[in-house]
Design a protein around this motif. Structure first.
Motif, short mmCIF file in Angstrom:
data_model
loop_
_atom_site.label_atom_id
_atom_site.label_comp_id
_atom_site.label_asym_id
_atom_site.label_seq_id
_atom_site.Cartn_x
_atom_site.Cartn_y
_atom_site.Cartn_z
N GLY A 181 0.79 -1.21 0.00
CA GLY A 181 0.00 0.00 0.00
C GLY A 181 0.83 1.27 0.00
O GLY A 181 2.03 1.27 0.26
N ALA A 182 0.13 2.38 -0.28
CA ALA A 182 0.80 3.67 -0.41
C ALA A 182 1.34 4.16 0.93
O ALA A 182 2.42 4.78 0.99
CB ALA A 182 -0.16 4.70 -1.01
N LYS A 183 0.62 3.92 2.04
CA LYS A 183 1.08 4.40 3.35
C LYS A 183 2.39 3.74 3.74
O LYS A 183 3.31 4.40 4.24
CB LYS A 183 0.01 4.12 4.40
N VAL A 184 2.49 2.45 3.51
CA VAL A 184 3.74 1.75 3.82
C VAL A 184 4.86 2.23 2.91
O VAL A 184 5.99 2.44 3.36
CB VAL A 184 3.54 0.22 3.69
N ALA A 185 4.54 2.40 1.63
CA ALA A 185 5.56 2.86 0.68
C ALA A 185 6.08 4.24 1.05
O ALA A 185 7.28 4.51 0.94
CB ALA A 185 4.98 2.88 -0.73
N ARG A 186 5.20 5.11 1.52
CA ARG A 186 5.65 6.44 1.95
C ARG A 186 6.53 6.35 3.20
O ARG A 186 7.50 7.10 3.34
CB ARG A 186 4.44 7.35 2.21
N ALA A 187 6.17 5.44 4.08
CA ALA A 187 6.94 5.30 5.33
C ALA A 187 8.37 4.81 5.07
O ALA A 187 9.28 5.14 5.82
CB ALA A 187 6.23 4.35 6.29
N ILE A 188 8.55 4.04 4.02
CA ILE A 188 9.88 3.50 3.71
C ILE A 188 10.36 4.01 2.35
O ILE A 188 11.10 3.33 1.64
CB ILE A 188 9.88 1.96 3.74
N ALA A 189 9.95 5.23 2.01
CA ALA A 189 10.30 5.79 0.70
C ALA A 189 11.82 5.91 0.52
O ALA A 189 12.36 5.62 -0.55
CB ALA A 189 9.64 7.15 0.52
N PHE A 190 12.51 6.34 1.58
CA PHE A 190 13.97 6.50 1.46
C PHE A 190 14.67 5.16 1.23
O PHE A 190 15.52 5.06 0.33
CB PHE A 190 14.54 7.20 2.70
N PRO A 191 14.39 4.11 2.02
CA PRO A 191 15.04 2.82 1.74
C PRO A 191 14.73 2.30 0.34
O PRO A 191 15.61 1.70 -0.30
CB PRO A 191 14.46 1.89 2.81
N LEU A 192 13.51 2.53 -0.13
CA LEU A 192 13.16 2.07 -1.48
C LEU A 192 13.94 2.85 -2.53
O LEU A 192 14.42 2.28 -3.51
CB LEU A 192 11.66 2.21 -1.72
N GLY A 193 14.04 4.16 -2.36
CA GLY A 193 14.82 4.96 -3.29
C GLY A 193 16.31 4.65 -3.22
O GLY A 193 17.01 4.71 -4.23
N PHE A 194 16.77 4.29 -2.03
CA PHE A 194 18.18 3.96 -1.83
C PHE A 194 18.60 2.76 -2.67
O PHE A 194 19.78 2.62 -3.03
CB PHE A 194 18.42 3.68 -0.35
N LEU A 195 17.65 1.89 -3.00
CA LEU A 195 17.95 0.70 -3.81
C LEU A 195 18.52 1.07 -5.18
O LEU A 195 19.26 0.28 -5.78
CB LEU A 195 16.69 -0.15 -3.99
N LEU A 196 18.19 2.25 -5.68
CA LEU A 196 18.66 2.65 -7.00
C LEU A 196 20.18 2.76 -7.05
O LEU A 196 20.78 2.67 -8.12
CB LEU A 196 18.02 3.97 -7.41
N PHE A 197 20.81 2.98 -5.88
CA PHE A 197 22.27 3.05 -5.85
C PHE A 197 22.92 1.69 -6.11
O PHE A 197 24.14 1.62 -6.28
CB PHE A 197 22.75 3.61 -4.50
N ALA A 198 22.11 0.64 -6.13
CA ALA A 198 22.65 -0.68 -6.44
C ALA A 198 22.98 -0.83 -7.92
O ALA A 198 23.77 -1.70 -8.30
CB ALA A 198 21.66 -1.77 -6.02
N VAL A 199 22.39 0.02 -8.74
CA VAL A 199 22.62 -0.07 -10.18
C VAL A 199 24.01 0.48 -10.50
O VAL A 199 24.33 1.63 -10.16
CB VAL A 199 21.55 0.73 -10.96
N PRO A 200 24.87 -0.31 -11.13
CA PRO A 200 26.23 0.15 -11.47
C PRO A 200 26.22 1.08 -12.66
O PRO A 200 26.62 0.71 -13.77
CB PRO A 200 26.98 -1.16 -11.76
N ALA A 201 25.74 2.29 -12.44
CA ALA A 201 25.63 3.28 -13.52
C ALA A 201 26.69 4.34 -13.37
O ALA A 201 27.19 4.59 -12.28
CB ALA A 201 24.24 3.92 -13.51
#
Length: 208
Positions: free
Chosen positions: A136-156
């Motif tokens: 759900g959206a409420k959970v996604a907002r609560a952990i928005a930073f950890p989810l966005g942090f995953l993008l640093f896993a991409v070797p770009a």
């Protein structure tokens, strides 16, 4: 005396109600958590070629070796939000399904075109969107930073390294020419002319 007792009783009742509500949410969180882990596993299995290529880059390149730490760090950041998440009931949000479809189509185009970095970004983004859909959206907002942090896993960004090296070489050459120091450039290498020992002693004498 009755007012403090009443306040204590009210506080105790509120804590008891909160505890009951949290216990009532435990089964839903367990089910949602299992479904989320299962979905992430399925994503990795379906797109295993992209996942394995990402891990291979982490392994062979010191520049992107930090990728091994991104998922554990993100999981830890989610764990630090457990008290906040305990107050939220996970509810599926199907508005993210079209986005999952777009990311899947984007991954397919990138895979067929051989644009590996775009495929990797699509893969990581699918994980975050899947969590949004399932929890759900409420959970996604609560952990928005950890989810966005995953993008640093991409070797770009590896394609930027030659341009950054050329820019650095240009800057150094210009700075040296401004100061009057002779410099000869061979690509990104700057071999300085040989300086005799007496010259270095003269320089040291001027500095001291």
């Amino acid at each position: 005396m009755t007012e403090p007792k009443a306040a204590i009783a009210t506080s105790t009742q509120q804590q008891a109600v909160g505890s009951i509500l949290n216990q009532a949410d435990l089964p839903s969180w367990r089910l949602a958590g299992l479904l989320t882990l299962l979905s992430i596993t399925i994503i990795f299995v379906l797109y295993q070629q992209t996942a394995l290529s990402t891990i291979a880059i982490w392994h062979r390149s010191e520049t992107f070796a930090h990728g091994f730490l991104i998922f554990p760090i993100s999981a830890y950041l989610v764990w630090t939000q457990r008290k906040r998440l305990a107050k939220i009931s996970p509810q599926p949000n199907y508005f993210g399904l079209p986005i999952l479809g777009v990311l899947g189509f984007g991954w397919l185009l990138a895979y067929l075109s051989g644009v590996q970095v775009v495929a990797q970004y699509c893969l990581v983004s699918m994980i975050s969107v899947a969590i949004w859909v399932l929890l759900g959206a409420k959970v996604a907002r609560a952990i928005a930073f950890p989810l966005g942090f995953l993008l640093f896993a991409v070797p770009a960004g590896e394609f930027l390294i030659p341009h950054m090296m050329n820019f650095t070489a240009d800057f150094v050459v210009t700075a040296l020419q401004v100061t009057g120091i002779p410099v000869y450039r061979e690509g990104t290498f700057l071999p300085f002319p040989a300086v005799s020992g007496q010259s270095w002693k003269d320089v040291a004498g001027c500095v001291t």
